[in-house]
Design a protein around this motif. Structure first.
Motif, PDB file in Angstrom:
ATOM      1  N   ILE A 179       0.837  -1.202   0.000  1.00 58.86           N
ATOM      2  CA  ILE A 179       0.000   0.000   0.000  1.00 58.86           C
ATOM      3  C   ILE A 179       0.871   1.251   0.000  1.00 58.86           C
ATOM      4  N   THR A 180       1.922   1.234   0.810  1.00 60.53           N
ATOM      5  CA  THR A 180       2.820   2.388   0.871  1.00 60.53           C
ATOM      6  C   THR A 180       3.531   2.602  -0.458  1.00 60.53           C
ATOM      7  N   ALA A 181       4.018   1.518  -1.057  1.00 59.01           N
ATOM      8  CA  ALA A 181       4.749   1.632  -2.319  1.00 59.01           C
ATOM      9  C   ALA A 181       3.862   2.158  -3.439  1.00 59.01           C
ATOM     10  N   VAL A 182       2.639   1.627  -3.540  1.00 54.40           N
ATOM     11  CA  VAL A 182       1.723   2.074  -4.590  1.00 54.40           C
ATOM     12  C   VAL A 182       1.292   3.513  -4.338  1.00 54.40           C
ATOM     13  N   SER A 183       1.057   3.857  -3.082  1.00 53.41           N
ATOM     14  CA  SER A 183       0.641   5.224  -2.754  1.00 53.41           C
ATOM     15  C   SER A 183       1.731   6.219  -3.123  1.00 53.41           C
ATOM     16  N   ILE A 184       2.972   5.879  -2.867  1.00 56.45           N
ATOM     17  CA  ILE A 184       4.083   6.769  -3.205  1.00 56.45           C
ATOM     18  C   ILE A 184       4.210   6.914  -4.716  1.00 56.45           C
ATOM     19  N   ALA A 185       4.063   5.792  -5.438  1.00 56.31           N
ATOM     20  CA  ALA A 185       4.139   5.851  -6.906  1.00 56.31           C
ATOM     21  C   ALA A 185       3.021   6.721  -7.474  1.00 56.31           C
ATOM     22  N   ASN A 186       1.818   6.577  -6.925  1.00 55.66           N
ATOM     23  CA  ASN A 186       0.697   7.389  -7.393  1.00 55.66           C
ATOM     24  C   ASN A 186       0.892   8.856  -7.060  1.00 55.66           C
ATOM     25  N   ARG A 187       1.449   9.142  -5.876  1.00 55.05           N
ATOM     26  CA  ARG A 187       1.716  10.526  -5.512  1.00 55.05           C
ATOM     27  C   ARG A 187       2.772  11.127  -6.450  1.00 55.05           C
ATOM     28  N   ARG A 188       3.765  10.338  -6.827  1.00 58.63           N
ATOM     29  CA  ARG A 188       4.770  10.826  -7.780  1.00 58.63           C
ATOM     30  C   ARG A 188       4.108  11.252  -9.087  1.00 58.63           C
ATOM     31  N   LYS A 189       3.163  10.445  -9.555  1.00 69.88           N
ATOM     32  CA  LYS A 189       2.480  10.770 -10.807  1.00 69.88           C
ATOM     33  C   LYS A 189       1.676  12.055 -10.664  1.00 69.88           C
ATOM     34  N   GLN A 190       1.020  12.234  -9.502  1.00 73.34           N
ATOM     35  CA  GLN A 190       0.242  13.454  -9.305  1.00 73.34           C
ATOM     36  C   GLN A 190       1.152  14.684  -9.280  1.00 73.34           C
ATOM     37  N   LEU A 191       2.288  14.573  -8.633  1.00 70.91           N
ATOM     38  CA  LEU A 191       3.222  15.701  -8.599  1.00 70.91           C
ATOM     39  C   LEU A 191       3.779  15.988  -9.993  1.00 70.91           C
ATOM     40  N   ALA A 192       3.976  14.939 -10.794  1.00 69.63           N
ATOM     41  CA  ALA A 192       4.427  15.147 -12.176  1.00 69.63           C
ATOM     42  C   ALA A 192       3.357  15.884 -12.981  1.00 69.63           C
ATOM     43  N   GLN A 193       2.094  15.537 -12.749  1.00 68.88           N
ATOM     44  CA  GLN A 193       1.005  16.254 -13.421  1.00 68.88           C
ATOM     45  C   GLN A 193       0.993  17.721 -12.995  1.00 68.88           C
ATOM     46  N   ALA A 194       1.286  17.975 -11.718  1.00 72.09           N
ATOM     47  CA  ALA A 194       1.336  19.350 -11.223  1.00 72.09           C
ATOM     48  C   ALA A 194       2.471  20.120 -11.901  1.00 72.09           C
ATOM     49  N   ILE A 195       3.601  19.482 -12.099  1.00 73.77           N
ATOM     50  CA  ILE A 195       4.720  20.121 -12.799  1.00 73.77           C
ATOM     51  C   ILE A 195       4.324  20.445 -14.234  1.00 73.77           C
ATOM     52  N   TRP A 196       3.666  19.498 -14.874  1.00 71.46           N
ATOM     53  CA  TRP A 196       3.188  19.674 -16.254  1.00 71.46           C
ATOM     54  C   TRP A 196       2.262  20.893 -16.337  1.00 71.46           C
ATOM     55  N   LEU A 197       1.311  20.961 -15.412  1.00 71.67           N
ATOM     56  CA  LEU A 197       0.367  22.076 -15.385  1.00 71.67           C
ATOM     57  C   LEU A 197       1.085  23.392 -15.088  1.00 71.67           C
ATOM     58  N   HIS A 198       2.024  23.361 -14.152  1.00 67.03           N
ATOM     59  CA  HIS A 198       2.760  24.582 -13.818  1.00 67.03           C
ATOM     60  C   HIS A 198       3.540  25.116 -15.017  1.00 67.03           C
ATOM     61  N   ARG A 199       4.097  24.220 -15.789  1.00 65.62           N
ATOM     62  CA  ARG A 199       4.871  24.669 -16.961  1.00 65.62           C
ATOM     63  C   ARG A 199       3.971  25.414 -17.956  1.00 65.62           C
ATOM     64  N   ARG A 200       2.743  24.937 -18.115  1.00 64.05           N
ATOM     65  CA  ARG A 200       1.824  25.649 -18.999  1.00 64.05           C
ATOM     66  C   ARG A 200       1.506  27.035 -18.428  1.00 64.05           C
ATOM     67  N   VAL A 201       1.273  27.111 -17.133  1.00 66.55           N
ATOM     68  CA  VAL A 201       1.015  28.391 -16.483  1.00 66.55           C
ATOM     69  C   VAL A 201       2.194  29.328 -16.689  1.00 66.55           C
ATOM     70  N   ALA A 202       3.409  28.800 -16.521  1.00 64.30           N
ATOM     71  CA  ALA A 202       4.614  29.620 -16.668  1.00 64.30           C
ATOM     72  C   ALA A 202       4.735  30.173 -18.083  1.00 64.30           C
ATOM     73  N   GLU A 203       4.344  29.371 -19.069  1.00 65.04           N
ATOM     74  CA  GLU A 203       4.394  29.842 -20.451  1.00 65.04           C
ATOM     75  C   GLU A 203       3.443  31.009 -20.675  1.00 65.04           C
ATOM     76  N   HIS A 204       2.236  30.906 -20.140  1.00 67.24           N
ATOM     77  CA  HIS A 204       1.263  31.989 -20.303  1.00 67.24           C
ATOM     78  C   HIS A 204       1.710  33.238 -19.537  1.00 67.24           C
ATOM     79  N   ALA A 205       2.233  33.033 -18.332  1.00 66.44           N
ATOM     80  CA  ALA A 205       2.681  34.176 -17.540  1.00 66.44           C
ATOM     81  C   ALA A 205       3.836  34.890 -18.226  1.00 66.44           C
ATOM     82  N   ALA A 206       4.747  34.118 -18.816  1.00 66.61           N
ATOM     83  CA  ALA A 206       5.885  34.713 -19.517  1.00 66.61           C
ATOM     84  C   ALA A 206       5.437  35.526 -20.724  1.00 66.61           C
TER      85      ALA A 206
END
Length: 331
Positions: A179-206
């Protein structure tokens, strides 16, 4: 102008396969609430907040015979909403779409997906090394964010992004270690999605554009134990010094005593309700001079909502999340 984000729990279950609204005594997907009661409650809440545009999270389904926009527009007509036109983006297979319901007399909105090498189109693949093994992992959104080009009647242009990030439950895991291993892997994916979204925001802000990110990010500073492992929540990553939301920012303050929340859930094991801040309206620095005012329409934390018995009951029957609105000055 008033904008809102509202996660409406299993809104799709109020419509049949041809997008006809079902308001009857049959159970809705909202525990203990029938379809008639939930549908009436949703309509009451939307009329009461009276937003110029509502980012609907968990919007009705798009599928073989169903269309999110058709269902929302039929609901708007039935409920008598001035926000009566809808736009959606890339459909997903979860029956929980993201769509904007808006007043065409106030603004226009079109789906306008972007793609760059740093931030691919949101229905595509984002490659990033999630576990520092020198190999890129492929990340996908289960619910691709909705990118909109919005123009007000006065000619102001806004870049609006509706999002529903979600870290999946550890399905299939049995032991505590699994459970811990899968939860950590899933959290990694969510944080990667957040990075992806942030990069789009940064492009618009720039590019000097006004940016608004709205929706359910299923995360926030201090929400769970995995934040200590990764250092930051996905909310903090999305904001990344480029966006503002006082509710999110309040959680990062030391010794915060009065914490906001946008949702209320029941834990059948403890037989108690618990609260969480999951829903946000984040705006770029360029909009901070427009007298922005945020409000969480919480039936027990907002004094006006609590005193209004009809509104209080409607909020509780409509969804396990509550609307968040942003009022600001715009031509």
């Amino acid at each position: 102008m008033r904008l809102a984000t509202y996660n409406i729990e299993w809104f799709a279950n109020l419509f049949d396969g041809d997008d006809n609204l079902m308001l009857d005594g049959a159970p809705s997907a909202r525990h203990g609430v029938d379809r008639y009661t939930q549908g009436r409650a949703i309509a009451h809440v939307l009329r009461r907040i009276d937003a110029d545009a509502v980012m609907v999270v968990e919007a009705p389904n798009t599928g073989r015979t169903q269309r999110t926009t058709r269902a929302l527009e039929r609901f708007a007509e039935e409920a008598g909403l001035r926000a009566r036109e809808a736009v959606s983006g890339f459909p997903n297979d979860t029956q929980q779409e993201i769509a904007l319901l808006y007043d065409p007399d106030v603004l226009g909105a079109v789906h306008d997906a972007r793609s760059t090498p740093e931030a691919p189109q949101f229905d595509g693949v984002f490659r990033i090394d999630l576990d520092i093994d020198a190999r890129e992992d492929e990340v996908r959104f289960s619910k691709p964010p909705l990118e909109l080009a919005v123009t007000t009647k006065g000619g102001t242009r806004l870049r609006m992004i509706g999002a529903h990030l979600k870290s999946k439950a550890p399905h299939g895991a049995k032991s505590r270690d699994e459970i811990t291993a899968v939860s950590i892997a899933n959290r990694r994916k969510q944080l990667a999605q957040a990075i992806w979204l942030h990069r789009r925001v940064a492009e618009h802000a720039a590019a000097g554009e006004h940016v608004i990110v709205m929706g359910d990010l299923n995360d926030g500073p201090g929400l769970d134990q995995y934040e200590k492992l990764f250092g930051h929540s996905s909310v903090e990553i999305v904001m990344g010094g480029l966006l503002n939301d006082p509710n999110a920012q309040s959680l990062a303050r030391p010794r915060a005593t009065s914490l906001p929340s946008t949702s209320r859930f029941y834990n059948p094991e403890t037989k108690r309700y618990f609260r969480a801040l999951l829903d946000y309206v984040m705006i770029s620095h360029s909009l901070m001079g427009r007298q922005p005012q945020w409000r969480i329409w919480h039936p027990f934390e907002d004094g006006e909502c609590y005193q209004d018995e009809e509104m209080r009951e409607a909020l509780l029957n409509a969804s396990d999340h509550f609307p968040v609105t942003l009022d600001f000055s715009v031509a």
